[in-house]
Design a protein around this motif. Sequence first.
Motif, short mmCIF file in Angstrom:
data_model
loop_
_atom_site.label_atom_id
_atom_site.label_comp_id
_atom_site.label_asym_id
_atom_site.label_seq_id
_atom_site.Cartn_x
_atom_site.Cartn_y
_atom_site.Cartn_z
N ALA A 29 0.83 -1.21 0.00
CA ALA A 29 0.00 0.00 0.00
C ALA A 29 0.86 1.25 0.00
N LEU A 30 1.92 1.27 0.79
CA LEU A 30 2.80 2.43 0.83
C LEU A 30 3.50 2.63 -0.51
N SER A 31 3.91 1.55 -1.14
CA SER A 31 4.56 1.65 -2.44
C SER A 31 3.63 2.29 -3.46
N PHE A 32 2.39 1.80 -3.53
CA PHE A 32 1.43 2.37 -4.46
C PHE A 32 1.14 3.82 -4.12
N ALA A 33 0.93 4.11 -2.84
CA ALA A 33 0.57 5.47 -2.41
C ALA A 33 1.68 6.46 -2.74
N LEU A 34 2.92 6.07 -2.57
CA LEU A 34 4.03 6.98 -2.90
C LEU A 34 4.05 7.28 -4.39
N GLY A 149 -4.53 6.80 -1.76
CA GLY A 149 -3.87 5.67 -2.41
C GLY A 149 -3.47 4.61 -1.40
N TYR A 150 -3.00 5.05 -0.23
CA TYR A 150 -2.62 4.09 0.81
C TYR A 150 -3.84 3.33 1.30
N ALA A 151 -4.91 4.05 1.62
CA ALA A 151 -6.11 3.40 2.15
C ALA A 151 -6.71 2.43 1.12
N GLY A 152 -6.81 2.88 -0.12
CA GLY A 152 -7.39 2.03 -1.16
C GLY A 152 -6.56 0.80 -1.45
N MET A 153 -5.25 0.99 -1.58
CA MET A 153 -4.39 -0.16 -1.88
C MET A 153 -4.24 -1.07 -0.68
N LEU A 154 -4.29 -0.54 0.53
CA LEU A 154 -4.23 -1.40 1.71
C LEU A 154 -5.44 -2.33 1.74
#
Length: 168
Positions: A29-34, A149-154
């Motif tokens: 999630a962090l990777s996608f959000a960044l 992005g973090y919330a959605g991908m998590l």
Amino acid sequence: TPPPSRKPGLWSRMKGHILHPELTPEQVALSFALGFSVSWNPLLGLHTWICVVLCLCSRRLHRPLIFAAMLINNPWTMVPMATASTYLGKLVMGRGLHLDLSGISWEAIGWRSFASGEGLRGLLAMMKPILAPYLLGGFLLSALALAGGYAGMLWLARTLILGMTDTT
């Protein structure tokens, strides 16, 4: 003889590329959000370099996913993303939704605008009415993209990895 094994389907292979078993859902999630946040960064031309620095600074991120998310900003999406950034910036600055681009001579913008001090000063003067709202809106959308992005991908990573969502 043992029965022939089935070749994994497209969805299974895609999950294997996106979700590495050694990474936690939080790291994915962090990777996608960044990367998604970088895609909204208003400093055009620096997206790839920002992602390279992020990848060099962290070993526990999914590097291809950072770049894939960054590529959400591409030639097809750049104008709508820049427009959204400018409108958000104008709203936050209390300038309303009217956007006057009549003072911008688009055909005058070229490589010479960036190659000399005089060209750059002329470009900045021409872009002055929309530059501040664009930058403000872009940085705000970049921050929102990081959180969203973090919330959605998590949620998605937990759903794909664990087969269920965790609401805690």
